[in-house]
Design an enzyme around this catalytic site. Sequence first.
Site, PDB file in Angstrom:
ATOM      1  CG  ASN A   8      -1.587   1.153   1.216  1.00 11.00           C
ATOM      2  OD1 ASN A   8      -1.730   1.975   0.398  1.00 11.00           O
ATOM      3  ND2 ASN A   8      -2.432   1.370   2.513  1.00 11.00           N
ATOM      4  CG  HIS A  94      -6.037   2.075   5.142  1.00  8.12           C
ATOM      5  ND1 HIS A  94      -5.571   3.129   6.039  1.00  8.12           N
ATOM      6  CD2 HIS A  94      -4.823   1.341   4.879  1.00  8.12           C
ATOM      7  CE1 HIS A  94      -4.389   2.847   6.432  1.00  8.12           C
ATOM      8  NE2 HIS A  94      -3.990   1.716   5.651  1.00  8.12           N
ATOM      9  CD  GLU A 169      -3.388  -2.192   7.559  1.00  3.74           C
ATOM     10  OE1 GLU A 169      -2.370  -2.380   7.174  1.00  3.74           O
ATOM     11  OE2 GLU A 169      -3.977  -0.994   7.414  1.00  3.74           O
ATOM     12  N   GLY A 235       2.687  -1.060   4.311  1.00  2.08           N
ATOM     13  CA  GLY A 235       2.695   0.582   3.883  1.00  2.08           C
ATOM     14  C   GLY A 235       4.058   0.873   3.780  1.00  2.08           C
TER      15      GLY A 235
HETATM   16  P1  PGA Z   1       2.441   0.471   7.905  1.00  2.00           P
HETATM   17  O1  PGA Z   1       0.946   0.664   7.124  1.00  2.00           O
HETATM   18  O2  PGA Z   1       3.137  -0.637   7.107  1.00  2.00           O
HETATM   19  O3  PGA Z   1       3.528   1.597   7.156  1.00  2.00           O
HETATM   20  O4  PGA Z   1       2.599   0.399   8.928  1.00  2.00           O
HETATM   21  C1  PGA Z   1       0.083  -0.397   6.927  1.00  2.00           C
HETATM   22  C2  PGA Z   1      -1.161   0.201   6.202  1.00  2.00           C
HETATM   23  O5  PGA Z   1      -1.463   1.348   6.578  1.00  2.00           O
HETATM   24  O6  PGA Z   1      -1.508  -0.350   5.377  1.00  2.00           O
END
Ligand code: PGA
Length: 255
Positions: A8, A94, A169, A235
């Site tokens: 993402n 999200h 998440e 992310g």
């Molecule tokens: P991160 O984000 O890997 O930077 O923690 C994950 C996401 O928000 O999909």
Amino acid sequence: MTKFLIANWKMNPSSFNEAKNILDKVLKQNFSNKKIKTVICPPFVWMHGLINFSKNKIEFGAQNVFLKNSGPFTGEISPLMLKNLGIKYVILGHSERRENLFENDEMINLKIKIVLENKLIPVLCIGEKFEIRKKGIDQVKKFILNQIKQDLKNINLKYKNSKIILAYEPIWAISTSGIGTSENPIDASKIIEFIKKEVQKLGFKNNFVLYGGSVNSENILSFLSQKNIDGALVGGASIKLDEFSKMIQILNKKY
Ligand code: PGA
């Protein structure tokens, strides 16, 4: 068993050249391992160019979509447009959209329905804030169950065999907004087991549940080696030039 590695990119990077450079690095990896599905979700504006650049070596997803196929909806992108572009996956719900764009469960539910109608695969994000996590896993389950029930409400039976992906998440574990640490893999696995059971109860047999929140090349295996975690939504680490490629290499070696 398939393991998903979904990138993402969020609202990054800010030029097509940078986007191409990131993808170029990823495309140098080996994708012959059918047990691993790598999906890149870039910003809409770079999609067309990146798809052409990728020459079908990799699959793409969107980070959002509108809840109608066409019409007077200024500024929106429809699921039909995505399908016609060759996009396969759509991230929905999200926490950054729930928070900043005021997306609610009702809206997310409508989006899931039209995404399934268009034969795209939803990647539904669910997860709790730290205030809830602090109260223990039972409270987390309660919160998440409510999200699942609302987001997957009244879906036509004919779509119950469609593939759906959920990403657990925890909001507090997201690298840019959280408390600077991921959930621990054992607890993530317990919560994901619960999610799977609930999603099955709703009739979705073909489901995959991923973990997301501060996943990187150092901790990815500790999550994916839990038996019920089907992959990771990544992310921040997915736009670091070497990190994402490293994760692909690690998974190729392990599976
Ligand atoms: P991160 O984000 O890997 O930077 O923690 C994950 C996401 O928000 O999909």
